[in-house]
Design a protein around this motif. Sequence first.
Motif, mmCIF file in Angstrom:
data_model
loop_
_atom_site.group_PDB
_atom_site.id
_atom_site.type_symbol
_atom_site.label_atom_id
_atom_site.label_comp_id
_atom_site.label_asym_id
_atom_site.label_seq_id
_atom_site.Cartn_x
_atom_site.Cartn_y
_atom_site.Cartn_z
ATOM 1 N N PRO A 173 23.421 -48.237 -46.914
ATOM 2 C CA PRO A 173 21.639 -48.047 -46.857
ATOM 3 C C PRO A 173 21.267 -49.489 -45.808
ATOM 4 N N ASN A 174 20.572 -49.269 -44.875
ATOM 5 C CA ASN A 174 20.110 -50.221 -44.597
ATOM 6 C C ASN A 174 18.640 -50.649 -45.564
ATOM 7 N N LEU A 175 18.371 -51.558 -45.279
ATOM 8 C CA LEU A 175 16.398 -51.557 -46.635
ATOM 9 C C LEU A 175 15.674 -52.742 -45.955
ATOM 10 N N SER A 176 14.759 -52.625 -46.026
ATOM 11 C CA SER A 176 13.592 -53.224 -45.289
ATOM 12 C C SER A 176 12.197 -53.092 -46.161
ATOM 13 N N GLY A 177 11.430 -54.504 -45.614
ATOM 14 C CA GLY A 177 10.357 -55.012 -46.587
ATOM 15 C C GLY A 177 9.638 -56.362 -46.178
ATOM 16 N N GLN A 178 8.741 -56.162 -47.743
ATOM 17 C CA GLN A 178 7.933 -57.493 -47.261
ATOM 18 C C GLN A 178 8.413 -58.584 -48.482
ATOM 19 N N GLY A 179 7.686 -59.546 -48.337
ATOM 20 C CA GLY A 179 8.104 -60.275 -49.785
ATOM 21 C C GLY A 179 7.473 -62.027 -49.629
ATOM 22 N N LYS A 198 17.166 -62.859 -47.529
ATOM 23 C CA LYS A 198 16.560 -63.667 -47.573
ATOM 24 C C LYS A 198 15.329 -63.529 -46.804
ATOM 25 N N VAL A 199 14.128 -63.308 -46.606
ATOM 26 C CA VAL A 199 12.373 -63.506 -46.254
ATOM 27 C C VAL A 199 12.212 -64.108 -44.732
ATOM 28 N N ASP A 200 11.491 -64.284 -44.198
ATOM 29 C CA ASP A 200 11.390 -65.151 -42.611
ATOM 30 C C ASP A 200 10.555 -65.178 -42.934
ATOM 31 N N ASP A 201 9.980 -65.883 -42.231
ATOM 32 C CA ASP A 201 8.822 -66.914 -41.917
ATOM 33 C C ASP A 201 7.598 -66.053 -41.704
ATOM 34 N N SER A 202 7.854 -64.586 -41.782
ATOM 35 C CA SER A 202 6.503 -63.485 -41.568
ATOM 36 C C SER A 202 6.441 -62.493 -42.365
ATOM 37 N N GLY A 203 7.443 -63.040 -43.313
ATOM 38 C CA GLY A 203 7.020 -62.693 -44.469
ATOM 39 C C GLY A 203 8.170 -61.022 -45.213
ATOM 40 N N ASN A 204 9.174 -61.079 -43.623
ATOM 41 C CA ASN A 204 10.344 -59.917 -43.203
ATOM 42 C C ASN A 204 11.251 -60.063 -44.072
ATOM 43 N N PHE A 205 11.746 -59.225 -44.297
ATOM 44 C CA PHE A 205 13.548 -59.037 -45.031
ATOM 45 C C PHE A 205 13.851 -57.551 -44.004
ATOM 46 N N ALA A 206 15.419 -57.478 -43.612
ATOM 47 C CA ALA A 206 15.745 -56.155 -43.958
ATOM 48 C C ALA A 206 18.006 -55.985 -42.952
ATOM 49 N N GLY A 207 18.136 -55.767 -43.941
ATOM 50 C CA GLY A 207 19.476 -55.045 -43.709
ATOM 51 C C GLY A 207 20.010 -54.050 -44.743
#
Length: 338
Positions: A173-179, A198-207
Amino acid sequence: MHDEDEEKVTPGFYVSRPLLGLGLVILIVTVGVVSFIQAGGRQAITKSWLGWFLPSFSLEIKSSTPYLPADGNSIATIDITALDKHGKLIDGSDIQVGFEQGQGDLTNSANTPTNLSKQVILRAPAQPQIVTIRAIFNGIRETVTIEVFDPAPPAIPALKAPADKAVITTATPNLSGQGPVGTQVEAYIDDQQNTTFKVDDSGNFAGPLEQAIKRGQHSLKLMSINKYGIRSGASSPITIEVRTPDPEIDLANLRLKPNPAKAGEVFYIFVPVSSNTQSVKLIIENTPHLLYDRNKSSIYSAALRAPTSPGLYPISLIVTNQGGDSVLAENIASLRVN
């Protein structure tokens, strides 16, 4: 009056042609030397000449770690190696070691290894900073830099999807969130680390999850980890239920070639299956044989040797989906052996 081999330079002034040629040569050489010196040639010549008369050395400084927590207690060992031009280790008593930048407690090691000229111990300061340590020997200077970081753990990440008690029909399953920016987020399934995002420059992650999970209910929680290896606390666990479908076999296009087969000789089997299939095993005479999806087309095949005795041999298949759940398809085909 002037000789024929003299050249007029300015009105009323003549220079002999050989002298004029010599002057041009001197001018060209002078300009070349000045350009060479300005381009660093002087330093190269100096080093080359000094190399004939002065001994040469090499100096190296290394740290056991690039990072230290700012706790006033953690240590890093600083190894210093000086060699002469023959590769012989030089005693470190004449090597000067100190701070180029930052601060901390720097002391000589009581037990310097025999393959080092010198070893010093850096005890971390209590404040985050960049610490640069220098070593100087016979005019050679080398440095090593250590980042002293805030040891506080990063913030706990937040999961956006899936929701608690979600029913999922895929094994990954796909997960998404903030870190926290600059960190990675670890996903744990049933307290076992599964995937790192990996958390991107906006503080989000997904995959998607990297490792497929079986059918049933599973707990899911997250942790943040920064580049220093410091982990956050765990997020509140949620429960997800995986309901992956059974893999399907396209019986109408299953092929055995040749059929009948000659006793003890090779026959081929081709088994088309659904795309959620991970593996297929064929069972004949109670012996399993692994089939392969060689072209990544969801058609599993193999070249197998037929039984040595004539007869009709039933074939069964064990088909496993991506989550690791298997189904047994018994006696779905038969191989006749002549």
